[in-house]
Structures are given as C-alpha cells and as structure tokens.
Design a protein around this motif. Structure first.
Motif, PDB file in Angstrom:
ATOM      1  N   GLY A   1       8.257  -1.136   1.804  1.00  0.00           N
ATOM      2  CA  GLY A   1       7.205  -0.709   0.889  1.00  0.00           C
ATOM      3  C   GLY A   1       6.593   0.624   1.277  1.00  0.00           C
ATOM      4  N   ILE A   2       6.635   0.959   2.562  1.00  0.00           N
ATOM      5  CA  ILE A   2       6.064   2.235   3.023  1.00  0.00           C
ATOM      6  C   ILE A   2       6.874   3.412   2.492  1.00  0.00           C
ATOM      7  CG2 ILE A   2       5.658   3.657   5.079  1.00  0.00           C
ATOM      8  CD1 ILE A   2       4.922   1.051   6.540  1.00  0.00           C
ATOM      9  N   GLY A   3       8.182   3.222   2.402  1.00  0.00           N
ATOM     10  CA  GLY A   3       8.999   4.255   1.792  1.00  0.00           C
ATOM     11  C   GLY A   3       9.662   5.217   2.753  1.00  0.00           C
ATOM     12  N   GLU A   4       9.957   6.401   2.249  1.00  0.00           N
ATOM     13  CA  GLU A   4      10.807   7.376   2.937  1.00  0.00           C
ATOM     14  C   GLU A   4      10.330   7.716   4.341  1.00  0.00           C
ATOM     15  OE1 GLU A   4      12.617  11.877   2.139  1.00  0.00           O
ATOM     16  OE2 GLU A   4      11.375  10.881   0.632  1.00  0.00           O
ATOM     17  N   SER A   5       9.015   7.779   4.550  1.00  0.00           N
ATOM     18  CA  SER A   5       8.506   8.186   5.863  1.00  0.00           C
ATOM     19  C   SER A   5       8.882   7.201   6.961  1.00  0.00           C
ATOM     20  CB  SER A   5       6.980   8.343   5.805  1.00  0.00           C
ATOM     21  OG  SER A   5       6.359   7.100   5.508  1.00  0.00           O
ATOM     22  N   ALA A   6       9.241   5.960   6.582  1.00  0.00           N
ATOM     23  CA  ALA A   6       9.600   4.963   7.592  1.00  0.00           C
ATOM     24  C   ALA A   6      11.070   5.026   7.985  1.00  0.00           C
ATOM     25  CB  ALA A   6       9.270   3.561   7.074  1.00  0.00           C
ATOM     26  N   VAL A   7      11.891   5.795   7.241  1.00  0.00           N
ATOM     27  CA  VAL A   7      13.340   5.786   7.474  1.00  0.00           C
ATOM     28  C   VAL A   7      13.711   6.241   8.878  1.00  0.00           C
ATOM     29  CG1 VAL A   7      15.568   6.723   6.741  1.00  0.00           C
ATOM     30  CG2 VAL A   7      13.880   6.003   5.035  1.00  0.00           C
TER      31      VAL A   7
ATOM     32  N   MET B   1       0.815  -1.220   0.000  1.00  0.00           N
ATOM     33  CA  MET B   1       0.000   0.000   0.000  1.00  0.00           C
ATOM     34  C   MET B   1       0.845   1.265   0.000  1.00  0.00           C
ATOM     35  SD  MET B   1      -3.203  -0.860   2.492  1.00  0.00           S
ATOM     36  CE  MET B   1      -4.458  -2.063   2.043  1.00  0.00           C
ATOM     37  N   ASP B   2       2.140   1.096  -0.168  1.00  0.00           N
ATOM     38  CA  ASP B   2       3.054   2.232  -0.288  1.00  0.00           C
ATOM     39  C   ASP B   2       2.909   3.193   0.889  1.00  0.00           C
ATOM     40  OD1 ASP B   2       3.809   1.115  -2.766  1.00  0.00           O
ATOM     41  OD2 ASP B   2       2.118   2.094  -3.745  1.00  0.00           O
TER      42      ASP B   2
ATOM     43  N   SER C   1      15.820  -1.559   1.150  1.00  0.00           N
ATOM     44  CA  SER C   1      14.744  -1.860   0.200  1.00  0.00           C
ATOM     45  C   SER C   1      13.968  -0.614  -0.207  1.00  0.00           C
ATOM     46  CB  SER C   1      13.794  -2.907   0.793  1.00  0.00           C
ATOM     47  OG  SER C   1      13.067  -2.374   1.881  1.00  0.00           O
ATOM     48  N   ILE C   2      14.065   0.439   0.572  1.00  0.00           N
ATOM     49  CA  ILE C   2      13.385   1.697   0.225  1.00  0.00           C
ATOM     50  C   ILE C   2      14.062   2.347  -0.980  1.00  0.00           C
ATOM     51  CG2 ILE C   2      12.889   4.049   1.050  1.00  0.00           C
ATOM     52  CD1 ILE C   2      12.525   2.779   3.856  1.00  0.00           C
ATOM     53  N   GLY C   3      15.365   2.124  -1.111  1.00  0.00           N
ATOM     54  CA  GLY C   3      16.082   2.615  -2.278  1.00  0.00           C
ATOM     55  C   GLY C   3      16.431   4.092  -2.230  1.00  0.00           C
TER      56      GLY C   3
END
Length: 751
Positions: free
Chosen positions: A352-358, A319-320, A385-387
């Motif tokens: 999969g959640i992306g930058e906000s999880a960093v 769900m990004d 994995s966020i890249g």
C-alpha cells in the motif's frame, strides 16, 4: 468537518411527499375541499387532502378539517393532511395537541412515518410548539422523547433555543435512540452551544462526557475551543470516552500531531472497539491531512507485540505514500513474523505504501537464501502488490549483485503480468543469469508479460537443454503457452519427454496437452509412453500423459486403447483421471463407451460421478444417455446425483423420461434449484407432475409449478383446486400472485 446541516430531519421527510402540479384555488374551492374531506368516499378525501396540501398557507381555513383528518382510517388521507398542516406553518398552532399525540408509539404499519410527519409539522409550526416539545423531551417514553428532540432540531436555532437546557440534560441518556437524537440536535446550534456542552463535559458522568464529546465532534471546527476539555475527559481512562474523543478531535481540527499520539494509544489498546475507533480515526485524519506525519506510528511498531504490529500495519497500509516512514519498521516486523500469514499481512501494508518501498523490499529479499525465495515469499508478494509503479525500480533490481534480490525482482515482475512489458529487455537478459532459479523465473515472467511467440520460441530451444533440470522444465512449460500451428515446438517436447529427469518429462507432457488440438502430433509418443508403463503402478508421468490426451481432445482417439486399461487401476484417482480424459475426447472415445459404463458401479462415488460425466460426453444416443442418467439419479451419493441432474439439464427435451424421477426428488430437496432448472429445460408435457408438487415445502418449487401450469391452459383444469388454495393461503405473496396468474390462464383458455 462541517456541522450537521440543520435540514437533516426535513430531508428525511421531503422524499416521502408526493409533489404534483400546484393548484390555484379560490375560497369557494377551499370550502368545497373541506366538505369533500368529510366525505364517505375515501378517494374524495384523499384528493381533497392532497389539494389542500398543495395550497400551502392558503389552506389555513381548512385547518379544523385537516386536524380532524389526522384520525382518518386511510393512511394517505393522514399523510396529505399532516403535510398540509406543515405547509400552513405557524398559523397551524391549534394542531399542536393532535400532532403531539402522534409523536409516541402509533398503532400503524406506517408508525415511524406517522411520527416523522408529525414531528416535521411541529417543527414548521415553530415557536408555539417549543414549550410542549420541551415538556415532551422529559417523557419516559423513548419514541415520544426522541421524536420531540428531532422536531426541535429541525427548527431554526433561534426559535428552539428555549429548549437548550432540556436538551443538554439528556446528554448521556441510557436510551440509545434518545442519546443519538440529542447529540445530533445539539450539534445544530453552532458555536453558541459549546459552553453548555463543555460544562457537562467537565462535571458530568462518563456517559454524559461521552455524548458531549460526540456532540462537539459533530460541531466540527466550531468546537475547536473544546479540545482541552475533551483531552481532560480522556485522561480519566474510560474507553467509551476515548472512543468518542478519537473521532471528535479529528473533526474539530485539533492539532494533527497531538491527535496522532492519541490514535497511537488507541491502536495499542487490547480492547477491540477502541482499536477499531482508533483505526477509523487514523484514516479520517489522513483524509483531512494527506501529508500526515506517520512517524509516531512507525516508532510504536518495534516495541509492540505481533498482534499490535499487525493492527498498525492494517492502518498504515491504507495511508498510501504517507506511510513511507513506517516502511523500515514494517519490513522488520515481516522479517520477525511468527508465520507466513503474518508476514504476508505486513507485505500487504508495504504494498500500500507504493513505489518508495520497492528498494527496501528488494534489499530485504536479499537477506533470504535464494533457495527459499518463491513467488509466495512476503517481499515478492509486497513488490507485486505495488503494481505498475514498481516496474521501474524492479528493472534496477534485476541488476543487483545479490542473487536473492535479483530473484525477487524477476519473480515480482512475473506476477505483474503484462504490466511488466517495459522490463522485457531486462527479463530477456536474465535468461543468461548464472543463477538457474533466476533463469527459471524469467521463463515464467516472459510469457506472462505477453511476449510474442515468435520472439519467445527461439530462446526456449537452447534453454530446453539447460544444465539445470528446473530451467529445462520451465522452458517446456513455457512452450505449452505458445500457439504451435506450425508444429515447431513438438519435436522439442518429444525430446523433453525423454529427458533423464521425471520433472522435465512431466513438464514436456503437460506442455503438449496445453497445446490442445495443436498437440495432436504428440499423441503417438504419449500412446507409446502409456503402453510401455506398467498397469499396476501409475506414476505422475503417466497421469500427466493421460490428462494431456484429454486436453488434446478428439484428435487423441488413437490413444483411447491405452487409456482404457487404466480404468481398472486399483488407484481411484487414476480411474477418475482416465475417465475425465476419455470424456474430454468426446465422440473420439466412443470405442471406450462400454468400458466407461462398467465404472458406473464403481465402489468410489468420485469415480461414479466422473463416469456419469464421461458417458454424457461420449454417448451420442440421447435415449441411451437419458436411461443412464435416470439410473444415476438413484445413486446413493449426492455428488453423483448432482452430476446426473446437470447433464439432464444439457440434454433438454429429449430427457423427458427422466421427469417423473426428478419431480420425486423435489420432495425434501435441500437445494431444489438445480432440479428445477433441469425440469425447465426438459419441459415435460405431463401437467399432473406439476400438480404433484404444488404442496411442496419449498416456495421456489411451488412458484415453478404455478408458472408451468399456467402454460398448459385449459388442459390443467385438475390443478385448479390446489392453485386456488395457494392463491388464498400461501404465506408468500409471490407464490400467491403466480397461482392467481395460473388460474386466470387456465380459465381463460377453458372459455
């Protein structure tokens, strides 16, 4: 969701019709076509049916002949005739009985197409066909019933409306094809059908409720008024009803918040089919509502068992950024995970959640003791994995006062490779970090990021003398990735080979090997190292030296004499490594060839296999090599035989003496393709060898033999009896075709 398009059935038919130029014919021409439709010449009948099909409604005078043509023994005549009847439309009413008889099981290889064409024609006839079709849907035969339903579904709703009551009665039918057809058919009526379906939903059996909900889902927003009825049916607790509801509530655009609650319930189910349906619905809901509030998913995670948490994670990870509210719960689940595998599954979802999880992941890494944190740790895996989007926050993470957080940040940047280029300056700064692990990870990250050698080498020299042995080792590993045409790193590597710590020595040795031919200046030192080491015990350091010499290649020839004694080691792995090294030196190891040959009879199959490969790499005489490889084809070990086959493939035509044995091996070979490839390259001129395998059990072998014999032309006359038998009797069409082609070529070149 849009309702199912009314033309779905016709869309299945139209691609099957041949569309050519439309003919313009007179009444006299139609009469002529009718006569040709009764011809004894099949081609004339096919052409006549096709041209009548092109006429459309103007072919109505030919209807009796077209009806009769439905019984033609030529499939194409039938297909053109039934298509012509369909184009005639309502005026083709007299054809209804003949078409109805073709809705049930048909004895034809095109049975399904016969059904579909007949149903399509009935749908185009329209109103007159409704009554017989309505009667047919009550038939016990599944094929007849479902095709009748499809025909009704392809008519305009106003035309087929008299059949609605019969169709509604079929909701919940225990015949799978009928059930699917009626759900699809009812969904074509739009809002007008909703009250009929809701009535069944309220009073029907479980199966009827399930199919009613499915039909309502296919109606999409037209069925939004049915939400209360769907929810009421769900409360009865049947899992099949719940599965149908999970999908349909999304499609009818029911409240996303209420639908989410039902999906959460499905995700908590122990029933795998319910969970899968809930997962699919969650992702569908996310597609419809990209800003979906995932808080209910997050709230359900803490109280769930691990298996259920993993299920939620698998959904949220797709769900990004919408899954950001669940990040804290997923991190807590990873921290409490019962295994590394489970923790990495949660990490994958966090990625999969992306930058906000960093920032949360960097903080979570800070709770792990620095000595336990590696590239395989779940926070590092998630960050990597966020890249690219993670690079900015990771640059900030390098400044964290927490050692573990900094270590996780630098390790993740290392895994990002060239994506970490924007963080190069911060990575260089970490080479001065007080934590030796962080300095070591920075040494991994910088070469991976693509830092130029000329900039990297100056910082490696002081780090090669670092107080930490792990940092020194990593500095030498980094040197192995630098092109050293000027020989600047070799003095440092020689120093590393004399380090007090074996880990550092091994790293320096491996780095010299990784330089390849540029590491040739290290050969004397590697030779000295092996000369000084006892033969009865080969340590990891000596193994590394042997491997490094092989990587350096032919330039390592001066050290061949110190590798040869290792072929007699009591450790089979050392013998294998030594053989691989000598083989990698190629012709440079020619002085070792006789010693290498002695290992061809080694007791261990892995040693014999490596010996075969080494001989192939070193031996310059193709005849001698072929002799060795033929002997290896008789080895009791499959791995040895496989290597011999591979090497014979490389030798090619000079290996023709091996052909008889290879043909023998085709008999009973579980995987004949490698042998076939070898024989293709060898190209033996003895056609009788190919004849000998024409009756092989493998169709690929028979195919190969046929293809090869065709190239011999008239010289392969002796193969004709067996080829003719294959042409007639082989069970595979592609073998029969190749046999026929071979026969043609042989006979052509005989004339």
């Amino acid at each position: 969701m849009k309702p199912v398009h009314r033309q779905h059935f016709g869309a299945r038919i139209v691609p099957c019709l041949l569309l050519l130029a439309v003919c313009s014919l007179s009444a006299a021409d139609v009469t002529g076509l009718i006569e040709e439709l009764g011809s004894s010449d099949a081609q004339k009948r096919r052409n006549a049916a096709f041209e009548l099909h092109q006429l459309g409604p103007e072919a109505v005078d030919a209807l009796p002949a077209l009806i009769q043509a439905l019984d033609d023994d030529q499939d194409q005549v039938f297909f053109h005739a039934v298509s012509a009847i369909a184009k005639i439309g309502p005026a083709a009413e007299p054809a209804i009985p003949a078409l109805m008889s073709r809705l049930g099981p048909v004895r034809s290889r095109y049975g399904e197409q016969v059904n579909l064409r007949a149903a399509f024609a009935l749908s185009r006839i329209g109103e007159a066909a409704v009554a017989p079709l309505s009667s047919a849907v009550r038939d016990s035969d599944e094929t007849l019933c479902s095709n009748a339903i499809e025909a009704l579904a392809s008519m305009p709703p106003a035309v087929s409306a008299p059949a609605i009551d019969e169709l509604v009665k079929l909701l919940g039918d225990d015949r799978e094809r009928v059930a699917a057809s009626v759900v699809r058919a009812l969904s074509t009526y739009g809002k007008s059908i909703v009250p009929h379906i809701v009535e069944v939903l309220q009073n029907g059996s479980v199966a009827q409720k399930r199919d009613s909900i499915r039909a309502l889902g296919l109606l999409g927003k037209d069925a939004e008024s049915s939400a209360a009825g769907i929810l009421g049916a769900v409360q009865e607790g049947d899992p099949q009803v719940l599965i149908a509801a999970l999908d349909s509530l999304v499609r009818i655009r029911y409240s996303p918040a209420e639908t989410t609650q039902l999906i959460v319930r499905g995700l908590q189910s122990k029933d795998e089919t319910v969970f899968n349906a809930a997962a699919d619905s969650a992702l569908l809901l996310y597609q419809v509502y990209p800003a979906l509030d995932t808080t209910p998913f997050a709230e359900a995670i803490p109280s769930a068992d691990e298996a259920t948490r993993l299920r939620f994670a698998s959904v949220l990870g797709r769900m990004d950024a919408a899954a950001a509210p669940a990040a804290p719960a997923l991190i807590a689940a990873a921290e409490q995970a019962s295994s590394q595998k489970a923790a990495l599954s949660f990490a994958d979802s966090l990625g999969g959640i992306g930058e906000s999880a960093v920032p949360l992941l960097i903080e979570a890494a800070g709770k792990i003791p620095s000595g336990e944190l590696t590239e395989e740790s779940w926070p590092v895996a998630a960050l990597a994995s966020i890249g690219q989007p993670a690079v900015g926050p990771l640059r900030q993470g390098l400044k964290s006062p927490n050692n573990s957080s900094r270590k996780a940040a630098v390790a993740a940047l290392g895994l990002l490779g060239t994506k970490a280029l924007p963080a190069i300056e911060e990575l260089f700064a970490t080479l001065n970090d007080p934590d030796s692990d962080i300095r070591g990870f920075a040494l991994i990250a910088l070469p991976r990021a693509g830092v130029p050698s000329e900039r990297l080498l100056p910082v490696l020299e002081p780090l090669a003398s670092d107080a930490s042995s792990s940092v020194r080792a990593q500095a030498f590993r980094a040197m192995g990735n630098i092109k050293d045409a000027d020989g600047k790193t070799l003095p440092l590597l020689r120093k590393g080979m004399q380090d007090s710590e074996m880990l550092v020595q091994i790293s320096a040795i491996e780095a010299a090997g990784n330089l390849g031919e540029n590491g040739v200046a290290a050969v004397p030192f590697l030779k000295e190292l092996l000369e000084a080491a006892p033969l009865d015990k080969t340590t990891d350091r000596e193994r590394a030296a042997i491997v490094a010499l092989g990587k350096i290649g032919p330039g390592a020839e001066p050290a061949v004499s110190v590798v040869i004694p290792r072929l007699a080691s009591s450790d089979a792995d050392v013998r294998v490594v030594s053989l691989a090294s000598l083989g990698a030196m190629g012709s440079g190891a020619s002085s070792a060839l006789s010693d290498v040959r002695t290992t061809l009879t080694d007791i261990m199959p892995e040693v014999r296999a490596q010996a075969v490969e080494a001989v192939a790499d070193i031996e310059g005489d193709a005849d001698q090599l072929t002799k060795t490889l033929v002997e290896a084809l008789n080895d009791p070990s499959e791995s040895v035989r496989d290597i011999a086959i591979k090497e014979l493939t490389e030798v090619g035509e000079k290996a023709r003496p091996a052909a008889p044995r290879l043909f023998e091996m085709l008999e009973g070979a579980a995987e004949p393709q490698p042998i076939i490839e070898a024989l293709r390259n060898i190209r033996t001129t003895d056609h009788e060898l190919y004849v000998s395998v024409l009756e092989n059990d493998s169709p690929s072998v028979r195919l190969f033999a046929c293809e090869s014999l065709g190239r011999f032309g008239g010289r392969a006359r002796s193969a004709l009896p067996k080829l003719e038998k294959l042409q007639q009797d082989d069970q595979y069409d592609f073998v029969r075709r190749r046999a026929s082609q071979a026969i043609e070529r042989i006979n052509r070149r005989r004339r």
